[in-house]
Design a protein around this motif. Structure first.
Motif, PDB file in Angstrom:
ATOM      1  N   ASP A  47      49.141  31.134  36.689  1.00  0.00           N
ATOM      2  CA  ASP A  47      47.835  32.269  36.652  1.00  0.00           C
ATOM      3  C   ASP A  47      47.841  33.410  37.183  1.00  0.00           C
ATOM      4  O   ASP A  47      47.539  34.474  36.685  1.00  0.00           O
ATOM      5  CB  ASP A  47      46.613  31.403  37.352  1.00  0.00           C
ATOM      6  N   GLN A  96      48.043  35.947  34.212  1.00  0.00           N
ATOM      7  CA  GLN A  96      46.496  36.401  34.010  1.00  0.00           C
ATOM      8  C   GLN A  96      46.003  37.031  35.221  1.00  0.00           C
ATOM      9  O   GLN A  96      44.814  37.558  35.309  1.00  0.00           O
ATOM     10  CB  GLN A  96      45.693  35.081  33.719  1.00  0.00           C
ATOM     11  N   TRP A 122      45.255  36.159  38.277  1.00  0.00           N
ATOM     12  CA  TRP A 122      44.200  35.555  39.052  1.00  0.00           C
ATOM     13  C   TRP A 122      42.928  35.156  38.236  1.00  0.00           C
ATOM     14  O   TRP A 122      41.931  34.705  38.901  1.00  0.00           O
ATOM     15  CB  TRP A 122      44.029  35.871  40.344  1.00  0.00           C
ATOM     16  N   GLU A 123      42.727  35.678  36.992  1.00  0.00           N
ATOM     17  CA  GLU A 123      41.523  35.510  36.319  1.00  0.00           C
ATOM     18  C   GLU A 123      40.919  33.923  36.306  1.00  0.00           C
ATOM     19  O   GLU A 123      39.820  33.773  36.521  1.00  0.00           O
ATOM     20  CB  GLU A 123      41.653  36.087  34.940  1.00  0.00           C
ATOM     21  N   GLY A 124      41.727  33.064  36.067  1.00  0.00           N
ATOM     22  CA  GLY A 124      41.574  31.627  35.812  1.00  0.00           C
ATOM     23  C   GLY A 124      41.297  31.036  37.067  1.00  0.00           C
ATOM     24  O   GLY A 124      40.195  30.222  37.314  1.00  0.00           O
ATOM     25  N   SER A 125      41.865  31.662  38.121  1.00  0.00           N
ATOM     26  CA  SER A 125      41.353  30.931  39.649  1.00  0.00           C
ATOM     27  C   SER A 125      40.126  31.369  40.005  1.00  0.00           C
ATOM     28  O   SER A 125      39.461  30.561  40.728  1.00  0.00           O
ATOM     29  CB  SER A 125      42.746  31.137  40.700  1.00  0.00           C
ATOM     30  N   PHE A 135      37.602  32.400  38.319  1.00  0.00           N
ATOM     31  CA  PHE A 135      36.632  31.859  37.533  1.00  0.00           C
ATOM     32  C   PHE A 135      36.082  30.468  38.061  1.00  0.00           C
ATOM     33  O   PHE A 135      35.117  30.180  38.156  1.00  0.00           O
ATOM     34  CB  PHE A 135      36.982  31.732  35.985  1.00  0.00           C
ATOM     35  N   VAL A 136      37.308  29.552  38.025  1.00  0.00           N
ATOM     36  CA  VAL A 136      37.033  28.166  38.743  1.00  0.00           C
ATOM     37  C   VAL A 136      36.642  28.136  40.105  1.00  0.00           C
ATOM     38  O   VAL A 136      35.607  27.380  40.530  1.00  0.00           O
ATOM     39  CB  VAL A 136      38.474  27.455  38.520  1.00  0.00           C
ATOM     40  N   LYS A 190      32.795  29.042  39.798  1.00  0.00           N
ATOM     41  CA  LYS A 190      31.974  27.949  39.200  1.00  0.00           C
ATOM     42  C   LYS A 190      31.847  26.726  40.106  1.00  0.00           C
ATOM     43  O   LYS A 190      31.061  26.091  40.375  1.00  0.00           O
ATOM     44  CB  LYS A 190      32.913  27.388  38.196  1.00  0.00           C
TER      45      LYS A 190
END
Length: 47
Positions: A20, A24, A26-29, A31-32, A35
């Motif tokens: 990630d 990306q 850190w975009e995915g981390s 986002f998670v 959430k």
């Protein structure tokens, strides 16, 4: 959970975080994490 399974899961999580970061930035981390914070806030409402 055996030690082998725990080590395997830990390595997979670490590998996913490294990917990630590398692919990306850190975009995915992020986002998670957002959430998860929303879920915690929603669960606190029901307490």
């Amino acid at each position: 959970m055996t030690n082998k399974i725990a080590i395997g899961l830990g390595l997979m999580i670490a590998f996913a975080l490294i990917l990630d970061y590398a692919l990306q930035d850190w975009e995915g981390s992020i986002f998670v994490a957002q959430k998860l914070a929303d879920l915690i806030e929603w669960m606190a409402f029901w307490r």
